[in-house]
Design an enzyme around this catalytic site. Structure first.
Site, mmCIF file in Angstrom:
data_model
loop_
_atom_site.group_PDB
_atom_site.id
_atom_site.type_symbol
_atom_site.label_atom_id
_atom_site.label_comp_id
_atom_site.label_asym_id
_atom_site.label_seq_id
_atom_site.Cartn_x
_atom_site.Cartn_y
_atom_site.Cartn_z
ATOM 1 C CE LYS A 29 28.468 -0.640 96.205
ATOM 2 N NZ LYS A 29 27.662 -0.890 95.229
ATOM 3 C CD GLN A 84 33.583 5.612 90.009
ATOM 4 O OE1 GLN A 84 32.534 6.631 89.412
ATOM 5 N NE2 GLN A 84 33.615 5.118 90.849
ATOM 6 C CB THR A 109 30.494 8.955 91.335
ATOM 7 O OG1 THR A 109 30.066 8.002 91.422
ATOM 8 C CG2 THR A 109 29.857 9.652 92.307
ATOM 9 N NE ARG A 116 35.974 -0.206 88.962
ATOM 10 C CZ ARG A 116 35.868 1.138 88.469
ATOM 11 N NH1 ARG A 116 35.563 0.876 86.956
ATOM 12 N NH2 ARG A 116 35.114 1.877 88.424
ATOM 13 C CG ASP A 142 24.760 -0.153 94.777
ATOM 14 O OD1 ASP A 142 24.194 1.022 95.202
ATOM 15 O OD2 ASP A 142 26.479 -0.422 94.971
ATOM 16 C CG LEU A 143 19.790 -4.483 94.656
ATOM 17 C CD1 LEU A 143 19.091 -6.183 95.210
ATOM 18 C CD2 LEU A 143 20.852 -5.611 93.750
ATOM 19 C CE LYS A 144 24.396 2.989 91.905
ATOM 20 N NZ LYS A 144 25.129 1.545 92.114
ATOM 21 C CG PHE A 145 14.976 -1.252 95.110
ATOM 22 C CD1 PHE A 145 16.015 -2.521 93.228
ATOM 23 C CD2 PHE A 145 14.812 -1.526 95.575
ATOM 24 C CE1 PHE A 145 15.915 -3.929 94.311
ATOM 25 C CE2 PHE A 145 16.042 -2.765 96.280
ATOM 26 C CZ PHE A 145 16.122 -3.359 95.644
ATOM 27 C CG HIS A 146 14.655 4.824 88.239
ATOM 28 N ND1 HIS A 146 15.714 5.403 87.840
ATOM 29 C CD2 HIS A 146 13.687 5.769 88.325
ATOM 30 C CE1 HIS A 146 14.641 6.293 87.640
ATOM 31 N NE2 HIS A 146 14.085 6.322 88.137
ATOM 32 C CG ASP A 147 10.227 -0.812 88.399
ATOM 33 O OD1 ASP A 147 8.788 -0.040 87.378
ATOM 34 O OD2 ASP A 147 10.343 -1.337 87.606
ATOM 35 C CB ILE A 148 5.927 1.972 88.855
ATOM 36 C CG1 ILE A 148 5.005 0.668 90.029
ATOM 37 C CG2 ILE A 148 5.904 2.596 87.608
ATOM 38 C CD1 ILE A 148 4.120 -0.221 89.337
HETATM 39 O O1 C5P Z 1 35.693 0.474 91.804
HETATM 40 P P1 C5P Z 1 35.020 1.483 92.315
HETATM 41 O O2 C5P Z 1 35.623 2.057 93.164
HETATM 42 O O3 C5P Z 1 34.691 2.667 91.121
HETATM 43 O O4 C5P Z 1 33.408 1.227 92.798
HETATM 44 C C1 C5P Z 1 32.487 2.116 93.037
HETATM 45 C C2 C5P Z 1 31.178 0.946 93.455
HETATM 46 O O5 C5P Z 1 30.478 2.120 94.046
HETATM 47 C C3 C5P Z 1 30.410 0.427 92.161
HETATM 48 O O6 C5P Z 1 29.953 -0.545 92.449
HETATM 49 C C4 C5P Z 1 29.009 1.328 91.773
HETATM 50 O O7 C5P Z 1 28.610 1.177 91.120
HETATM 51 C C5 C5P Z 1 29.184 1.945 92.794
HETATM 52 N N1 C5P Z 1 28.615 3.669 92.857
HETATM 53 C C6 C5P Z 1 29.333 4.636 91.981
HETATM 54 N N2 C5P Z 1 28.072 5.533 92.218
HETATM 55 C C7 C5P Z 1 27.153 5.451 92.524
HETATM 56 C C8 C5P Z 1 26.783 4.598 93.500
HETATM 57 C C9 C5P Z 1 27.447 3.107 93.530
HETATM 58 O O8 C5P Z 1 29.534 3.946 91.876
HETATM 59 N N3 C5P Z 1 27.042 7.207 92.462
#
Ligand code: C5P
Length: 242
Positions: free
Chosen positions: A38, A201, A129, A222, A65-71
């Site tokens: 990712k 988290q 999360t 992590r 995973d750039l999580k786009f959010h715009d128009i």
């Molecule tokens: O380090 P960790 O295991 O917490 O990383 C989780 C990854 O998942 C991060 O890169 C974070 O941006 C991504 N993520 C998240 N929750 C979401 C979507 C993506 O933690 N709902």
């Protein structure tokens, strides 16, 4: 997802580092173990699209995973560009609404079609999360329970033509049961049993629990990438999901 080697192929490692040198170190450390990485906003902002090529050169796939959010128009164009990079998976925020998600999916698929490549799996992000039910209520103003809100966003994502959602493992069963078992669920918020928690988290489960509950893919950052020996940490995760 009950088959062990299938599960191993569905562990996505989050390359949450900020330079190419670190990224190369992790990729070479995990070579042969991980088949999907990712790339999130930190690494992509630091290094740009060349980091996608770097992962592709190792033979692995990319979840952008750039999580786009715009128009809708802007998100649709961004999804078209992401598709051009040949990524395996990409995502947009489900709270961007029905039209935004619809256009994102349509433009991504049309671009893949034009290029003659497989369309990326396109996902809607439900509720991060890292957010608790109290935070979504007191800070954001969402008054329904977390599970209901996530279910609502998952249904909206399905209606918009998304292939699946990113959701906490805690809401997985409800999504699989009511939105459909073929609707892909990717779950971050994974903490192996041996990993000391205490990070941002909040809604977390172990890798095994996530697969047992029906996750199609799990994302781990992590616990693997910040370990001095990522490949050893990865083996420990694999041992856990058997
Ligand atoms: O380090 P960790 O295991 O917490 O990383 C989780 C990854 O998942 C991060 O890169 C974070 O941006 C991504 N993520 C998240 N929750 C979401 C979507 C993506 O933690 N709902």
């Amino acid at each position: 997802m009950n088959n062990y080697s299938d599960r191993k192929d569905r562990v996505i490692v989050a390359l949450d580092v900020d330079d190419i040198k670190d990224c190369k170190r992790i990729l070479s450390n995990l070579e042969g173990q991980i088949s999907i990485y990712k790339i999130g906003m930190e690494l992509f902002t630091a290094c740009g699209p060349k980091v996608v090529d770097l992962v592709h050169q190792t033979g692995a796939k990319v979840f952008l995973d750039l999580k786009f959010h715009d128009i809708p128009n802007t998100v649709a164009s961004a999804c078209r560009m992401a598709t051009r990079l040949g990524v395996f998976m990409l995502n947009v925020h489900a709270t961007g609404g029905l039209q935004m998600m619809k256009w994102a999916a349509e433009h991504s698929r049309a671009e893949a079609d034009r290029l003659g490549i497989a369309p990326p799996i396109i996902l809607g992000v439900t509720i991060l999360t890292s957010l608790s039910e109290q935070e979504i209520r007191d800070e954001i103003g969402i008054n329904r329970p977390m599970a209901e809100e996530v279910f609502h966003l998952a249904e909206l994502a399905k209606k918009a033509g998304m292939d699946g959602v990113v959701a906490s493992p805690l809401e997985l069963e409800v999504i699989k049961k009511y939105v459909g078992k073929d609707f892909i669920v990717v779950t971050p918020g994974i903490r192996p049993a041996w990993y000391v928690t205490g990070s941002d988290q909040k809604r977390v489960v172990t890798p095994k629990m996530a697969f047992d509950k029906g996750a199609d893919y799990i994302v781990i950052g992590r616990p693997i990438v910040q370990d001095p020996k990522p490949s050893v940490a990865c083996e420990k995760v694999f041992a856990e999901i058997q």
